[in-house]
Design a protein around this motif. Structure first.
Motif, short mmCIF file in Angstrom:
data_model
loop_
_atom_site.label_atom_id
_atom_site.label_comp_id
_atom_site.label_asym_id
_atom_site.label_seq_id
_atom_site.Cartn_x
_atom_site.Cartn_y
_atom_site.Cartn_z
N ASP A 170 22.15 7.60 -12.74
CA ASP A 170 22.89 8.84 -12.90
C ASP A 170 22.40 9.89 -11.90
OD1 ASP A 170 24.89 10.43 -14.37
OD2 ASP A 170 23.13 11.65 -14.90
N PHE A 171 21.10 9.91 -11.66
CA PHE A 171 20.54 10.84 -10.68
C PHE A 171 21.11 10.56 -9.29
CE2 PHE A 171 17.42 11.66 -7.35
CZ PHE A 171 17.30 13.03 -7.47
N VAL A 172 21.18 9.29 -8.91
CA VAL A 172 21.72 8.92 -7.60
C VAL A 172 23.19 9.33 -7.52
CG1 VAL A 172 22.28 7.00 -6.06
CG2 VAL A 172 20.07 7.07 -7.21
N TYR A 173 23.93 9.08 -8.59
CA TYR A 173 25.33 9.49 -8.65
C TYR A 173 25.45 11.00 -8.43
CZ TYR A 173 29.66 11.03 -10.85
OH TYR A 173 30.85 11.66 -11.11
N GLN A 174 24.68 11.76 -9.18
CA GLN A 174 24.74 13.23 -9.05
C GLN A 174 24.32 13.69 -7.67
OE1 GLN A 174 22.81 15.34 -12.27
NE2 GLN A 174 23.59 13.88 -13.77
N ALA A 175 23.30 13.04 -7.09
CA ALA A 175 22.84 13.41 -5.75
C ALA A 175 23.93 13.17 -4.71
CB ALA A 175 21.57 12.63 -5.40
N ILE A 176 24.61 12.03 -4.81
CA ILE A 176 25.69 11.73 -3.86
C ILE A 176 26.82 12.73 -4.01
CG2 ILE A 176 27.47 10.06 -3.23
CD1 ILE A 176 25.39 7.85 -3.93
N MET A 177 27.21 13.01 -5.25
CA MET A 177 28.29 13.97 -5.47
C MET A 177 27.89 15.37 -5.01
SD MET A 177 30.81 12.32 -6.37
CE MET A 177 31.46 10.93 -7.25
N TYR A 178 26.65 15.75 -5.24
CA TYR A 178 26.15 17.04 -4.76
C TYR A 178 26.22 17.10 -3.24
CZ TYR A 178 23.05 20.92 -3.72
OH TYR A 178 22.54 22.08 -3.23
N LEU A 228 0.81 -1.22 0.00
CA LEU A 228 0.00 0.00 0.00
C LEU A 228 0.84 1.27 0.00
CD1 LEU A 228 -2.87 1.02 -0.03
CD2 LEU A 228 -2.88 0.91 2.46
N GLN A 229 1.87 1.33 0.83
CA GLN A 229 2.70 2.53 0.90
C GLN A 229 3.40 2.80 -0.44
OE1 GLN A 229 5.64 2.49 4.00
NE2 GLN A 229 6.12 4.64 3.75
N GLU A 230 3.86 1.74 -1.08
CA GLU A 230 4.51 1.89 -2.38
C GLU A 230 3.52 2.36 -3.44
OE1 GLU A 230 7.30 -0.71 -5.39
OE2 GLU A 230 6.99 -1.41 -3.35
N GLN A 231 2.29 1.84 -3.37
CA GLN A 231 1.26 2.26 -4.32
C GLN A 231 0.93 3.74 -4.14
OE1 GLN A 231 -0.06 0.41 -6.86
NE2 GLN A 231 -0.90 2.37 -7.49
N TYR A 232 0.83 4.19 -2.90
CA TYR A 232 0.58 5.62 -2.64
C TYR A 232 1.71 6.47 -3.22
CZ TYR A 232 -3.31 4.82 0.60
OH TYR A 232 -4.51 4.49 1.14
N LYS A 233 2.94 6.01 -3.03
CA LYS A 233 4.10 6.74 -3.53
C LYS A 233 4.05 6.83 -5.06
CE LYS A 233 9.10 6.68 -3.51
NZ LYS A 233 10.28 5.92 -3.23
N LEU A 259 20.95 9.12 4.93
CA LEU A 259 21.35 9.04 6.34
C LEU A 259 21.12 7.65 6.90
CD1 LEU A 259 20.03 12.49 7.59
CD2 LEU A 259 22.40 11.84 7.09
N ILE A 260 20.03 7.01 6.49
CA ILE A 260 19.77 5.63 6.92
C ILE A 260 20.83 4.70 6.35
CG2 ILE A 260 18.16 3.70 6.69
CD1 ILE A 260 15.90 5.87 6.72
N TRP A 261 21.10 4.88 5.07
CA TRP A 261 22.10 4.08 4.37
C TRP A 261 23.47 4.25 5.04
CZ3 TRP A 261 25.44 6.14 0.15
CH2 TRP A 261 26.04 5.15 -0.60
N LYS A 262 23.80 5.47 5.37
CA LYS A 262 25.08 5.78 6.02
C LYS A 262 25.19 5.06 7.37
CE LYS A 262 27.69 9.81 7.61
NZ LYS A 262 27.70 11.28 7.67
N GLU A 293 10.58 18.68 -3.97
CA GLU A 293 11.17 18.94 -2.66
C GLU A 293 11.03 17.70 -1.77
OE1 GLU A 293 10.11 21.74 1.11
OE2 GLU A 293 9.97 22.67 -0.85
N TYR A 294 9.86 17.06 -1.83
CA TYR A 294 9.63 15.83 -1.06
C TYR A 294 10.65 14.76 -1.47
CZ TYR A 294 7.79 11.21 -0.14
OH TYR A 294 7.67 9.89 0.22
N GLU A 295 10.85 14.57 -2.78
CA GLU A 295 11.78 13.55 -3.25
C GLU A 295 13.21 13.87 -2.80
OE1 GLU A 295 11.11 13.20 -7.49
OE2 GLU A 295 9.83 11.47 -7.14
N LYS A 296 13.57 15.14 -2.83
CA LYS A 296 14.90 15.55 -2.38
C LYS A 296 15.08 15.23 -0.90
CE LYS A 296 17.57 19.73 -1.67
NZ LYS A 296 17.51 21.18 -1.72
N ASP A 297 14.08 15.57 -0.07
CA ASP A 297 14.13 15.28 1.36
C ASP A 297 14.16 13.77 1.60
OD1 ASP A 297 14.09 17.97 1.89
OD2 ASP A 297 11.96 18.03 2.40
N TYR A 298 13.37 13.05 0.82
CA TYR A 298 13.32 11.59 0.95
C TYR A 298 14.69 10.99 0.67
CZ TYR A 298 12.21 6.74 -0.10
OH TYR A 298 12.20 5.38 -0.13
#
Length: 97
Positions: A81-89, A6-11, A37-40, A26-31
């Protein structure tokens, strides 16, 4: 027919309806920041976590075909590529590079 939790369907529905709005971006950026942080915290439990390792992981996500295929399941765009850029940012923003 694939039935999502259900949570994934809402997303997924939120992305379809609100995906182009600034608020949803903005929500996706915060997410992603919270996900990092969880991954870290998981990485710190099993290894020495430093920015050099984080950058290497980001490069692996961008270039490794297996990771590209995994991330392709999550998005129609080049999500690896987005994840790569986000990590580098992130590293650049906190002065890691």
């Amino acid at each position: 027919m694939l039935i999502l939790p259900l949570q994934e369907q809402y997303k997924n529905d939120a992305k379809v309806v609100y995906g182009e709005t600034e608020k949803h971006k903005e929500y996706e950026k915060d997410y992603l920041m919270n996900l990092h942080l969880i991954w870290k915290s998981y990485l710190k439990q099993t290894m020495t976590y430093d920015t050099e390792i984080l950058k290497c992981i980001a490069i692996k996500y961008k270039l490794d075909k297996r990771w590209k295929n995994y991330f392709a399941q999550l998005s129609d765009e080049d999500f690896s590529d987005f994840v790569y850029q986000a990590i580098m940012y992130y590293c650049n923003a906190i002065g890691c590079l």
